[in-house]
Design a protein around this motif. Structure first.
Motif, mmCIF file in Angstrom:
data_model
loop_
_atom_site.group_PDB
_atom_site.id
_atom_site.type_symbol
_atom_site.label_atom_id
_atom_site.label_comp_id
_atom_site.label_asym_id
_atom_site.label_seq_id
_atom_site.Cartn_x
_atom_site.Cartn_y
_atom_site.Cartn_z
ATOM 1 N N TYR A 176 34.611 35.170 -163.080
ATOM 2 C CA TYR A 176 35.191 34.520 -164.498
ATOM 3 C C TYR A 176 34.278 35.104 -165.554
ATOM 4 C CZ TYR A 176 37.171 30.419 -161.754
ATOM 5 O OH TYR A 176 37.916 29.795 -160.760
ATOM 6 N N GLU A 199 43.501 32.606 -166.253
ATOM 7 C CA GLU A 199 42.966 31.265 -165.631
ATOM 8 C C GLU A 199 41.626 31.422 -165.345
ATOM 9 O OE1 GLU A 199 45.473 33.339 -164.470
ATOM 10 O OE2 GLU A 199 45.468 33.319 -162.278
ATOM 11 N N PRO A 235 26.978 25.617 -168.453
ATOM 12 C CA PRO A 235 26.989 24.846 -167.217
ATOM 13 C C PRO A 235 28.080 23.700 -167.381
ATOM 14 C CG PRO A 235 25.057 25.076 -167.912
ATOM 15 C CD PRO A 235 25.607 25.638 -169.219
ATOM 16 N N VAL A 236 28.228 23.167 -168.666
ATOM 17 C CA VAL A 236 29.315 21.977 -168.737
ATOM 18 C C VAL A 236 30.398 22.571 -168.672
ATOM 19 C CG1 VAL A 236 30.514 20.704 -170.525
ATOM 20 C CG2 VAL A 236 27.901 20.448 -170.181
ATOM 21 N N ASP A 239 31.216 23.468 -164.983
ATOM 22 C CA ASP A 239 31.509 22.456 -164.211
ATOM 23 C C ASP A 239 33.194 21.816 -164.477
ATOM 24 O OD1 ASP A 239 31.209 19.725 -162.763
ATOM 25 O OD2 ASP A 239 31.540 19.049 -164.767
ATOM 26 N N SER A 240 33.447 21.707 -165.824
ATOM 27 C CA SER A 240 34.753 21.252 -166.206
ATOM 28 C C SER A 240 35.787 22.175 -165.658
ATOM 29 C CB SER A 240 34.672 21.171 -167.680
ATOM 30 O OG SER A 240 36.213 20.931 -168.137
ATOM 31 N N ARG A 241 35.820 23.521 -165.894
ATOM 32 C CA ARG A 241 36.600 24.639 -165.531
ATOM 33 C C ARG A 241 36.858 24.945 -164.051
ATOM 34 N NH1 ARG A 241 38.885 28.209 -169.563
ATOM 35 N NH2 ARG A 241 39.827 28.917 -167.822
ATOM 36 N N ILE A 242 35.613 25.257 -163.411
ATOM 37 C CA ILE A 242 35.639 25.675 -162.063
ATOM 38 C C ILE A 242 35.370 24.311 -161.063
ATOM 39 C CG2 ILE A 242 34.572 27.330 -160.558
ATOM 40 C CD1 ILE A 242 33.918 29.071 -162.988
ATOM 41 N N GLY A 243 34.211 23.741 -161.427
ATOM 42 C CA GLY A 243 33.950 22.867 -160.650
ATOM 43 C C GLY A 243 33.131 22.988 -159.192
ATOM 44 N N ARG A 244 32.712 24.263 -159.194
ATOM 45 C CA ARG A 244 31.823 24.853 -158.311
ATOM 46 C C ARG A 244 30.545 25.426 -158.889
ATOM 47 N NH1 ARG A 244 35.309 25.478 -153.626
ATOM 48 N NH2 ARG A 244 37.394 25.994 -154.266
#
Lengths: 325, 325
Positions: A176, A199, A235-236, A239-244
């Motif tokens: 990413y 994406e 980091p936000v 978390d929001s886009r990948i969640g890992r």
């Protein structure tokens, strides 16, 4: 015997050439640590083994995957477009920063700081559909040249980092971009330049709006900022886009500090790398005092946190992906 | 001869059982059109062939992948948690809506509309880390039971839609959730329930913040809304998160209208489907007059736009994924 020796040499040479996934990296500690990390997390017998789904690698863009001097390339695009727009309608220049930008006064623009940059980007980028905007960026990248290097911007991506991206993907990683640069700006070239599909591009975003225009459903770029993907925003966004939690993080400035800190503080095998711009011959040399890509905290705390400082002058035998090296 | 016939019957029967990817769908037009669409876009010789990278399928969640009556299940979770929180600290109930919610007055909560729901969700969901929140949701889902069906909520996912998701993935599609439901709420069960990993969940988001708490880097849930992923927000979110126009869109309410409109207006093979809740025996029957999952414009314009209206009572021979059918 001579024929036999020749064959041995050929086999060894060819073998080396084919088996080195990072040929633009010199054989030193940075390269060795990166390769060892990838080996460890992909070896099912290693205690550091990580399943492919969790092999998330994130990279900053400006200064990490391509250059960022004298200013972010997106700003140079914005200045070009702002100038064009202001010629058609001078009333859009509603602030001193915008006036300086349209006049090409890079120094004054730089002084205006992050807020000034965002203002310029937002005024110059809005009023188009997302499709029109991305097409315009792609066209600009085809013809625009860097002010001092005279290179196409997409030739100013770093060959060693392209090799690293590919090596990670070849080993089951998902790569990413997580950058302060604009989401749609980066999507215009990320797939071709880096092999990173839309994406997997995470960036700062301007406001957008869905509307049916003359019967055609459209996403429009509006003025105004929706999200700034920098510093604690990274980091936000991850978390929001990948969640890992990523296991590999690449950056180059203190804008990347938090995402390296977040990812590498957790348990399990994790690697943070910072590109340190030490090469004033082939590229640029800058860190603590630079108005773009300022690297201070990362230099001081990085090594203690186990992060690799990539010494561009020493670790890379080639810099640019483009021909001019 | 008898042995030969038996073998033929066995082969045909077994063949059918193994080859039907949608066994919970009755053999009628909806099923035939969905299967024909998937066949066409995956057949390299078809003029409708679509490369795997562009095979993006997006699905609403509430009312499309699982049930949404009497109210969104996330709201039932929020009411449970709000009640607990208010017992510890009644001062958090700062509005009539919140007071009604803590008292379990579903009717008054429903009257408060979308704003009321968001207020309840935000007050009840904030103050935790993302990790804590997702763990709490997962625990709630293990023990909570639906107020009238007495089923576990994750047993109230629709078996025919699970089969459809799997069939799409088996044919190279990437399947996303695009829902007005909360991003982190859905991630707590989406991978196990639907096979949809965290990076393919798109939802409404509350504000979050990165902070190092007692030396531990943490993502915290704050009060306040960051993004509402409903109606015209859905195309905006799909553009921002995926950056490709989906070729398959599933929804059930007018909150999904814009994403179906956007995706199916473009050129190339595209399919929109709307789950129409027509089954007051096994599930619920509702459309135009429902306060959740209101479907009016989709009913009127959908067929003319080529969208499939899935008649739950007629098209599905099984509804729930859970045992109780």
């Amino acid at each position: 015997m001579r024929l036999f020796s020749l064959i041995v040499v050929l086999v060894l040479t060819t073998g080396t050439a084919f088996s080195d996934p990072l040929p633009s990296w010199n054989a030193d500690e940075a390269k060795a640590r990166i390769l060892a990390f990838v080996d460890a997390v992909t070896d099912p017998k290693s205690e550091d083994y990580v399943t492919p789904a969790e092999r998330i690698a994130v990279f900053d863009n400006d200064g990490t995957l391509w250059a960022e001097k004298p200013v972010y390339f997106q700003l140079l695009y914005a200045l070009d477009r702002l100038k064009q727009k202001a010629e058609a309608d001078p009333s859009i220049l509603t602030s001193d920063t915008l006036k300086a930008a349209a006049a090409g006064d890079l120094e004054k623009v730089a002084e205006s700081g992050e807020d000034g940059l965002l203002e310029i980007v937002m005024v110059s980028h809005s009023g188009l559909t997302v499709d029109e905007f991305q097409k315009d960026v792609a066209e600009w990248l085809e013809t625009a040249r860097h002010p001092t290097k005279q290179m196409a911007y997409t030739d100013m991506t770093y060959q060693p980092m392209l090799e690293l991206l590919r090596h990670l993907r070849d080993n089951g990683f998902t790569t990413y971009i997580v950058s302060g640069g604009g989401l749609h700006f980066m999507r215009a070239f990320a797939e071709e330049a880096y092999g990173i599909p839309p994406e997997q591009v995470i960036g700062s975003t301007g406001k957008t709006r869905y509307e049916v225009v003359d019967g055609v459903p459209t996403i429009l770029k509006d003025p105004g900022i929706a999200f700034v993907d920098d510093k604690a925003g990274k980091p936000v966004a991850i978390d929001s886009r990948i969640g890992r939690l990523p296991i590999f993080v690449g950056g180059n400035s203190d804008g990347d500090f938090q995402m390296l800190e977040w990812a590498t503080s957790a348990e399990g095998p994790r690697l943070g790398v910072l590109v340190h711009h030490t090469d004033d011959q082939r590229e640029w040399a800058y860190d603590r005092d630079s108005h773009v890509g300022k690297l201070e905290r990362g230099l001081e705390e990085g090594p203690g946190r186990g992060w690799i400082l990539i010494d561009m002058a020493k670790d890379w035998n080639r810099v640019w992906s483009g021909a001019a090296n």
